[in-house]
Design a protein around this motif. Structure first.
Motif, mmCIF file in Angstrom:
data_model
loop_
_atom_site.group_PDB
_atom_site.id
_atom_site.type_symbol
_atom_site.label_atom_id
_atom_site.label_comp_id
_atom_site.label_asym_id
_atom_site.label_seq_id
_atom_site.Cartn_x
_atom_site.Cartn_y
_atom_site.Cartn_z
ATOM 1 N N UNK A 82 83.960 43.187 30.205
ATOM 2 C CA UNK A 82 82.639 43.618 30.649
ATOM 3 C C UNK A 82 82.703 43.973 32.124
ATOM 4 N N UNK A 83 81.696 44.705 32.586
ATOM 5 C CA UNK A 83 81.662 45.047 34.015
ATOM 6 C C UNK A 83 81.539 43.793 34.862
ATOM 7 N N UNK A 84 80.839 42.786 34.364
ATOM 8 C CA UNK A 84 80.723 41.520 35.103
ATOM 9 C C UNK A 84 82.066 40.826 35.252
ATOM 10 N N UNK A 117 81.503 48.421 42.669
ATOM 11 C CA UNK A 117 82.245 48.249 41.416
ATOM 12 C C UNK A 117 81.794 49.309 40.411
ATOM 13 N N UNK A 118 80.488 49.536 40.330
ATOM 14 C CA UNK A 118 79.959 50.549 39.426
ATOM 15 C C UNK A 118 80.513 51.928 39.767
ATOM 16 N N UNK A 121 83.372 53.140 27.762
ATOM 17 C CA UNK A 121 82.474 52.012 27.510
ATOM 18 C C UNK A 121 82.209 51.842 26.015
ATOM 19 N N UNK A 122 82.148 50.603 25.572
ATOM 20 C CA UNK A 122 81.759 50.268 24.198
ATOM 21 C C UNK A 122 80.596 49.292 24.294
ATOM 22 N N UNK A 123 79.446 49.681 23.761
ATOM 23 C CA UNK A 123 78.283 48.797 23.787
ATOM 24 C C UNK A 123 78.431 47.760 22.683
ATOM 25 N N UNK A 124 78.269 46.496 23.068
ATOM 26 C CA UNK A 124 78.292 45.386 22.119
ATOM 27 C C UNK A 124 77.047 44.553 22.378
ATOM 28 N N UNK A 141 78.157 45.866 27.822
ATOM 29 C CA UNK A 141 79.091 46.985 27.688
ATOM 30 C C UNK A 141 80.468 46.475 28.060
ATOM 31 N N UNK A 142 81.403 46.720 27.184
ATOM 32 C CA UNK A 142 82.795 46.362 27.450
ATOM 33 C C UNK A 142 83.566 47.651 27.698
ATOM 34 N N UNK A 143 84.433 47.615 28.691
ATOM 35 C CA UNK A 143 85.252 48.778 29.024
ATOM 36 C C UNK A 143 86.649 48.583 28.466
#
Length: 106
Positions: free
Chosen positions: A26-28, A41-42, A56-59, A63-65
């Motif tokens: 995730x971005x976090x 970071x963004x 990106x994959x939305x879960x 969002x997981x990259x």
């Protein structure tokens, strides 16, 4: 292709690529690895997305990259082509004379 090399020119983005080699994040999770502001970071993630290096994959709500291998393959193919062209144009190297050879006295 310019976006690819521009994206890889920054050490933070190269580090993000290294991190994603282990799997999607995730971005976090990515942001935790750096002492950077969230907008910074963004911005790095956006540059990597623009270069098609990550996707990106939305879960659910997150969002997981993940890595996008096709862009890496394209960059590698380009670099291999440059290397092959350089080798083809390079003159054959001749062995330099041995510097330790004894020279006749003057």
């Amino acid at each position: 292709m310019n976006d690819l090399f521009k994206a890889l020119s920054h050490p933070v983005r190269r580090r993000i690529i290294e991190m994603l080699r282990a799997g999607p994040m995730t971005s976090g999770e990515i942001a935790e690895a750096f002492d950077l502001s969230w907008p910074t970071v963004t911005g790095h993630l956006n540059a990597l997305k623009a270069a098609h290096l990550i996707a990106p994959d939305r879960q659910g709500t997150s969002i997981r990259y993940r890595l996008e291998i096709s862009a890496v393959e394209e960059g590698l193919a380009f670099m291999l082509g440059v290397l092959e062209a350089a080798r083809a144009l390079a003159p054959e190297t001749k062995e330099a004379p041995d510097e330790r050879q004894t020279h006749p006295s003057r």
